[in-house]
Motif scaffolding. Structure first.
Motif, PDB file in Angstrom:
ATOM      1  N   VAL A   1     -47.462  -5.305  24.320  1.00 12.66           N
ATOM      2  CA  VAL A   1     -46.374  -4.643  23.610  1.00 12.66           C
ATOM      3  C   VAL A   1     -45.441  -5.723  23.084  1.00 12.66           C
ATOM      4  CG1 VAL A   1     -44.617  -2.852  23.731  1.00 12.66           C
ATOM      5  CG2 VAL A   1     -46.565  -2.748  25.298  1.00 12.66           C
ATOM      6  N   ILE A   2     -45.129  -5.638  21.776  1.00 14.05           N
ATOM      7  CA  ILE A   2     -44.333  -6.663  21.104  1.00 14.05           C
ATOM      8  C   ILE A   2     -43.293  -5.970  20.237  1.00 14.05           C
ATOM      9  CG2 ILE A   2     -44.421  -8.589  19.455  1.00 14.05           C
ATOM     10  CD1 ILE A   2     -47.435  -8.886  20.276  1.00 14.05           C
ATOM     11  N   GLY A   3     -42.061  -6.480  20.231  1.00 21.78           N
ATOM     12  CA  GLY A   3     -41.047  -5.872  19.394  1.00 21.78           C
ATOM     13  C   GLY A   3     -39.974  -6.847  18.958  1.00 21.78           C
ATOM     14  N   HIS A   4     -39.274  -6.468  17.867  1.00 28.75           N
ATOM     15  CA  HIS A   4     -38.191  -7.278  17.317  1.00 28.75           C
ATOM     16  C   HIS A   4     -36.896  -6.464  17.303  1.00 28.75           C
ATOM     17  CE1 HIS A   4     -35.721  -8.463  13.714  1.00 28.75           C
ATOM     18  NE2 HIS A   4     -35.700  -9.566  14.437  1.00 28.75           N
ATOM     19  N   SER A   5     -35.807  -7.049  17.783  1.00 23.29           N
ATOM     20  CA  SER A   5     -34.473  -6.475  17.727  1.00 23.29           C
ATOM     21  C   SER A   5     -34.435  -5.144  18.496  1.00 23.29           C
ATOM     22  CB  SER A   5     -34.040  -6.326  16.270  1.00 23.29           C
ATOM     23  OG  SER A   5     -32.687  -5.967  16.162  1.00 23.29           O
ATOM     24  N   LEU A   6     -34.046  -4.051  17.836  1.00 23.25           N
ATOM     25  CA  LEU A   6     -34.090  -2.760  18.521  1.00 23.25           C
ATOM     26  C   LEU A   6     -35.523  -2.425  18.929  1.00 23.25           C
ATOM     27  CD1 LEU A   6     -31.576  -0.672  16.369  1.00 23.25           C
ATOM     28  CD2 LEU A   6     -31.221  -1.584  18.667  1.00 23.25           C
ATOM     29  N   GLY A   7     -36.484  -2.922  18.160  1.00 21.43           N
ATOM     30  CA  GLY A   7     -37.891  -2.753  18.527  1.00 21.43           C
ATOM     31  C   GLY A   7     -38.251  -3.525  19.786  1.00 21.43           C
ATOM     32  N   ALA A   8     -37.544  -4.635  20.041  1.00 30.58           N
ATOM     33  CA  ALA A   8     -37.756  -5.373  21.291  1.00 30.58           C
ATOM     34  C   ALA A   8     -37.253  -4.550  22.464  1.00 30.58           C
ATOM     35  CB  ALA A   8     -37.045  -6.718  21.248  1.00 30.58           C
ATOM     36  N   ASN A   9     -36.095  -3.898  22.285  1.00 28.77           N
ATOM     37  CA  ASN A   9     -35.587  -3.010  23.338  1.00 28.77           C
ATOM     38  C   ASN A   9     -36.621  -1.929  23.642  1.00 28.77           C
ATOM     39  OD1 ASN A   9     -33.268  -4.511  22.859  1.00 28.77           O
ATOM     40  ND2 ASN A   9     -32.137  -2.818  21.958  1.00 28.77           N
ATOM     41  N   SER A  10     -37.174  -1.331  22.581  1.00 26.79           N
ATOM     42  CA  SER A  10     -38.182  -0.282  22.749  1.00 26.79           C
ATOM     43  C   SER A  10     -39.451  -0.837  23.389  1.00 26.79           C
ATOM     44  CB  SER A  10     -38.532   0.350  21.394  1.00 26.79           C
ATOM     45  OG  SER A  10     -37.421   1.043  20.886  1.00 26.79           O
ATOM     46  N   ALA A  11     -39.862  -2.023  22.978  1.00 30.14           N
ATOM     47  CA  ALA A  11     -41.071  -2.637  23.542  1.00 30.14           C
ATOM     48  C   ALA A  11     -40.919  -2.851  25.044  1.00 30.14           C
ATOM     49  CB  ALA A  11     -41.363  -3.964  22.836  1.00 30.14           C
ATOM     50  N   ILE A  12     -39.748  -3.301  25.460  1.00 36.95           N
ATOM     51  CA  ILE A  12     -39.501  -3.516  26.894  1.00 36.95           C
ATOM     52  C   ILE A  12     -39.615  -2.191  27.636  1.00 36.95           C
ATOM     53  CG2 ILE A  12     -37.798  -4.237  28.608  1.00 36.95           C
ATOM     54  CD1 ILE A  12     -36.677  -6.118  26.295  1.00 36.95           C
ATOM     55  N   ASP A  13     -38.984  -1.154  27.098  1.00 35.17           N
ATOM     56  CA  ASP A  13     -39.048   0.160  27.747  1.00 35.17           C
ATOM     57  C   ASP A  13     -40.479   0.669  27.838  1.00 35.17           C
ATOM     58  OD1 ASP A  13     -36.290   0.146  28.038  1.00 35.17           O
ATOM     59  OD2 ASP A  13     -35.945   1.423  26.277  1.00 35.17           O
ATOM     60  N   VAL A  14     -41.220   0.582  26.734  1.00 39.76           N
ATOM     61  CA  VAL A  14     -42.603   1.063  26.720  1.00 39.76           C
ATOM     62  C   VAL A  14     -43.454   0.272  27.703  1.00 39.76           C
ATOM     63  CG1 VAL A  14     -44.704   1.214  25.307  1.00 39.76           C
ATOM     64  CG2 VAL A  14     -42.528   2.041  24.401  1.00 39.76           C
TER      65      VAL A  14
ATOM     66  N   ARG B   1     -29.405  -6.535  27.254  1.00 39.47           N
ATOM     67  CA  ARG B   1     -30.030  -7.207  28.400  1.00 39.47           C
ATOM     68  C   ARG B   1     -30.861  -6.181  29.169  1.00 39.47           C
ATOM     69  NH1 ARG B   1     -28.633 -11.883  31.619  1.00 39.47           N
ATOM     70  NH2 ARG B   1     -29.474 -11.605  33.696  1.00 39.47           N
ATOM     71  N   LYS B   2     -32.121  -6.533  29.442  1.00 42.00           N
ATOM     72  CA  LYS B   2     -33.024  -5.659  30.187  1.00 42.00           C
ATOM     73  C   LYS B   2     -33.806  -6.476  31.187  1.00 42.00           C
ATOM     74  CE  LYS B   2     -33.548  -1.950  26.911  1.00 42.00           C
ATOM     75  NZ  LYS B   2     -33.989  -0.636  27.258  1.00 42.00           N
ATOM     76  N   ARG B   3     -34.575  -5.778  32.014  1.00 43.86           N
ATOM     77  CA  ARG B   3     -35.431  -6.409  33.022  1.00 43.86           C
ATOM     78  C   ARG B   3     -36.870  -5.967  32.753  1.00 43.86           C
ATOM     79  NH1 ARG B   3     -34.762  -8.617  37.938  1.00 43.86           N
ATOM     80  NH2 ARG B   3     -32.545  -8.141  37.897  1.00 43.86           N
ATOM     81  N   ALA B   4     -37.800  -6.913  32.823  1.00 46.53           N
ATOM     82  CA  ALA B   4     -39.223  -6.607  32.671  1.00 46.53           C
ATOM     83  C   ALA B   4     -39.805  -6.241  34.035  1.00 46.53           C
ATOM     84  CB  ALA B   4     -39.969  -7.807  32.101  1.00 46.53           C
TER      85      ALA B   4
ATOM     86  N   ARG C   1     -26.755 -11.484  18.737  1.00 50.16           N
ATOM     87  CA  ARG C   1     -27.358 -10.251  19.234  1.00 50.16           C
ATOM     88  C   ARG C   1     -28.436 -10.514  20.277  1.00 50.16           C
ATOM     89  NH1 ARG C   1     -27.164  -8.047  13.292  1.00 50.16           N
ATOM     90  NH2 ARG C   1     -27.820 -10.169  13.006  1.00 50.16           N
ATOM     91  N   ASP C   2     -28.999 -11.706  20.277  1.00 49.08           N
ATOM     92  CA  ASP C   2     -30.110 -11.965  21.196  1.00 49.08           C
ATOM     93  C   ASP C   2     -29.622 -11.927  22.637  1.00 49.08           C
ATOM     94  OD1 ASP C   2     -30.559 -15.264  22.136  1.00 49.08           O
ATOM     95  OD2 ASP C   2     -28.839 -14.666  20.958  1.00 49.08           O
ATOM     96  N   LYS C   3     -30.427 -11.318  23.508  1.00 48.16           N
ATOM     97  CA  LYS C   3     -30.063 -11.170  24.914  1.00 48.16           C
ATOM     98  C   LYS C   3     -31.201 -11.649  25.802  1.00 48.16           C
ATOM     99  CE  LYS C   3     -26.185  -9.068  24.014  1.00 48.16           C
ATOM    100  NZ  LYS C   3     -25.292  -9.948  23.372  1.00 48.16           N
ATOM    101  N   PRO C   4     -30.872 -12.133  26.989  1.00 48.56           N
ATOM    102  CA  PRO C   4     -31.932 -12.540  27.916  1.00 48.56           C
ATOM    103  C   PRO C   4     -32.738 -11.340  28.397  1.00 48.56           C
ATOM    104  CG  PRO C   4     -29.756 -12.828  28.913  1.00 48.56           C
ATOM    105  CD  PRO C   4     -29.542 -12.348  27.516  1.00 48.56           C
ATOM    106  N   LEU C   5     -33.955 -11.605  28.774  1.00 45.36           N
ATOM    107  CA  LEU C   5     -34.838 -10.593  29.354  1.00 45.36           C
ATOM    108  C   LEU C   5     -35.171 -11.070  30.762  1.00 45.36           C
ATOM    109  CD1 LEU C   5     -36.693  -8.148  29.367  1.00 45.36           C
ATOM    110  CD2 LEU C   5     -38.350  -9.476  28.038  1.00 45.36           C
ATOM    111  N   VAL C   6     -34.640 -10.392  31.748  1.00 41.71           N
ATOM    112  CA  VAL C   6     -34.849 -10.789  33.135  1.00 41.71           C
ATOM    113  C   VAL C   6     -36.338 -10.660  33.463  1.00 41.71           C
ATOM    114  CG1 VAL C   6     -34.252 -10.296  35.537  1.00 41.71           C
ATOM    115  CG2 VAL C   6     -32.521 -10.038  33.736  1.00 41.71           C
ATOM    116  N   GLY C   7     -36.898 -11.717  34.026  1.00 44.96           N
ATOM    117  CA  GLY C   7     -38.309 -11.735  34.373  1.00 44.96           C
ATOM    118  C   GLY C   7     -39.183 -12.380  33.307  1.00 44.96           C
ATOM    119  N   ALA C   8     -38.569 -12.862  32.233  1.00 50.77           N
ATOM    120  CA  ALA C   8     -39.325 -13.450  31.121  1.00 50.77           C
ATOM    121  C   ALA C   8     -39.186 -14.959  31.089  1.00 50.77           C
ATOM    122  CB  ALA C   8     -38.829 -12.883  29.789  1.00 50.77           C
ATOM    123  N   THR C   9     -40.177 -15.605  30.499  1.00 50.08           N
ATOM    124  CA  THR C   9     -40.034 -16.993  30.091  1.00 50.08           C
ATOM    125  C   THR C   9     -39.253 -16.955  28.787  1.00 50.08           C
ATOM    126  OG1 THR C   9     -42.138 -17.590  31.097  1.00 50.08           O
ATOM    127  CG2 THR C   9     -41.258 -19.086  29.427  1.00 50.08           C
ATOM    128  N   GLU C  10     -38.170 -17.696  28.725  1.00 50.70           N
ATOM    129  CA  GLU C  10     -37.280 -17.659  27.567  1.00 50.70           C
ATOM    130  C   GLU C  10     -37.592 -18.801  26.602  1.00 50.70           C
ATOM    131  OE1 GLU C  10     -34.551 -15.552  26.941  1.00 50.70           O
ATOM    132  OE2 GLU C  10     -34.870 -14.339  28.733  1.00 50.70           O
TER     133      GLU C  10
END
Length: 133
Positions: free
Chosen positions: A60-73, A95-98, A114-123
């Motif tokens: 699952v891959i997403g950009h911007s609001l699509g990244a938020n959705s990708a994380i949720d999915v 900011r979300k957690r994987a 706008r960019d935010k960290p993703l907990v559990g990700a390699t940044e």
């Protein structure tokens, strides 16, 4: 591999790189679909209703609001025991957690505020790119 790509706000304007990525992944033999960020819930439901839990591997891959959705999915599919091998977020806006069950998680960040960290990700941070690039 089954790959879901999610565009951000005004996805037909700013996240058109998802189309080029989809074509490249299709040429490599993957099953790929591109969606607006607002379709995340229905995409996930349909995939699971169609037997997606038996999928060998999902990305699952997403950009911007699509990244938020990708994380949720990705998190929700992992919770449904789907083998989510890869999650890539490009400039998520909150900011979300994987989920720990996701094999590989990458967060690609620009210099944009706008960019935010993703907990559990390699940044990965690119100060030479903005949110749209």
């Amino acid at each position: 591999m089954r790959i879901f790509l999610f565009r951000g706000l005004l996805g037909n304007v700013f996240s058109t790189g998802m189309d080029r990525l989809a074509e490249k992944l299709k040429r490599e033999g993957h099953t790929v679909s591109v969606h607006l960020w607002t379709a995340a819930g229905s995409v996930k439901r349909k995939f699971l209703e169609d037997g997606g839990a038996s999928a060998k591997a999902v990305a699952v891959i997403g950009h911007s609001l699509g990244a938020n959705s990708a994380i949720d999915v990705a998190n929700e599919l992992a919770a449904a025991n789907v083998n989510v091998l890869y999650l890539a977020a490009m400039d998520p806006t909150i900011r979300k957690r994987a989920a720990a069950q996701i094999s590989v998680v990458h967060n690609f960040r620009s210099r944009d505020i706008r960019d935010k960290p993703l907990v559990g990700a390699t940044e990965f941070k690119r100060n030479d790119l903005n949110h749209i690039q």
